[in-house]
Design an enzyme around this catalytic site. Structure first.
Site, PDB file in Angstrom:
ATOM      1  N   TYR A   8      -2.612  -0.778  10.112  1.00 22.81           N
ATOM      2  CA  TYR A   8      -2.599  -1.062   8.673  1.00 22.81           C
ATOM      3  C   TYR A   8      -1.265  -0.664   8.058  1.00 22.81           C
ATOM      4  CZ  TYR A   8      -4.021  -0.998   3.770  1.00 22.81           C
ATOM      5  OH  TYR A   8      -4.108  -1.225   2.414  1.00 22.81           O
ATOM      6  N   SER A  21       0.852  -1.195   0.000  1.00 19.93           N
ATOM      7  CA  SER A  21       0.000   0.000   0.000  1.00 19.93           C
ATOM      8  C   SER A  21       0.879   1.232   0.000  1.00 19.93           C
ATOM      9  CB  SER A  21      -0.891   0.003   1.251  1.00 19.93           C
ATOM     10  OG  SER A  21      -1.492   1.270   1.452  1.00 19.93           O
TER      11      SER A  21
END
Length: 257
Positions: free
Chosen positions: A154, A141
């Site tokens: 995350y 990401s």
């Protein structure tokens, strides 16, 4: 170009979103696709839709956080075909919260899926790929490069994915195994729609437009666009590429300053 005919491809989290787009595209390019997901309805539908369109796809319900389940599924697939050519580690979950707002239970859950889940798949597949080579693509990401506000767990998990990618690429270079990762920006998936409906009821469209504008390009990415990059990295055309992280983010990392 980008031909995957007779390649055996495992895609985790292939029941929806980016994983689903990857499964459809790989099947279109000739791969035999195996979808591993906890979402039985979504996984089965993806496989059946691929079959209806003339592709080859099979769904396995599999919890990537459980090493025994992953190993069992991988061994079943390998015993049937005698090879596993491609692994796409796509399964992942998100979590919102700063470090002091992230309880141990939620932190452990994110790590279990996003980090241990990737490890479990690598652990099961790599010994089989060592026999004649293969390709791995992990989903990281933009968070792993720049950090995202209120995304402590995350961001941590996706940074670990980049680290695992580099480690595998280096350790298995002589085994003809390539390993890369892609780092999407915000992508319009069912997760985004669910998040908006739950967090901003009645204001979904307004917030969707606001989130879209956080990408310099002015919109969210589409799952198919991410799938196109993954296809290239997993194809023979990308044979000179390994140990790399590819942002696909509408300019988020370089232009959002």
């Amino acid at each position: 170009m980008l031909d995957l005919t007779k390649k055996i491809a495992l895609i985790t989290g292939g029941g929806s979103g980016i994983g689903k787009a990857v499964a459809f595209l790989f099947a279109k390019q000739g791969a035999v696709v195996y979808i591993l997901d906890m979402d039985e309805a979504g996984g089965n539908k993806t496989a059946k839709d691929i079959q209806i369109n003339g592709g080859h796809a099979v769904f396995f319900k599999c919890d990537v956080t459980r090493q025994s389940e992953v190993s069992n599924v991988v061994n079943q697939i390998y015993s049937h075909f005698g090879s596993i050519d491609i692994l796409v580690n796509n399964a992942g979950i998100a979590h919102i919260g700063k470090a002091h707002m992230t309880c141990e239970e939620n932190f452990d859950k994110v790590m279990a899926v996003n980090v241990k889940g990737v490890y479990n798949c690598l652990y099961a597949v790599l010994p089989l790929m060592k026999i004649k080579g293969g390709v791995i693509c992990n989903l990281a990401s933009v968070a792993s490069s720049v950090g995202l506000a209120d995304r402590f767990a995350y961001t941590t998990s996706k940074a670990a994915v980049v680290g695992m990618t580099l480690s595998v690429a280096k350790d298995y270079l002589q085994d003809k195994i390539r390993c890369n990762c892609v780092s999407p920006g915000r992508v319009h998936t069912p997760f985004v729609d669910g998040y908006l409906a739950k967090t901003y009821p009645g204001k979904e469209q307004e917030m969707f437009e606001k989130l879209s504008k956080t990408q310099p390009i002015g919109r969210m990415g589409q799952p198919e666009e991410i799938a196109n990059l993954i296809l290239y990295l997993c194809s023979d055309e990308a044979a000179f590429i390994t140990g790399s992280d590819y942002p696909i983010d509408g300019g988020f990392i370089k232009l959002n300053s």
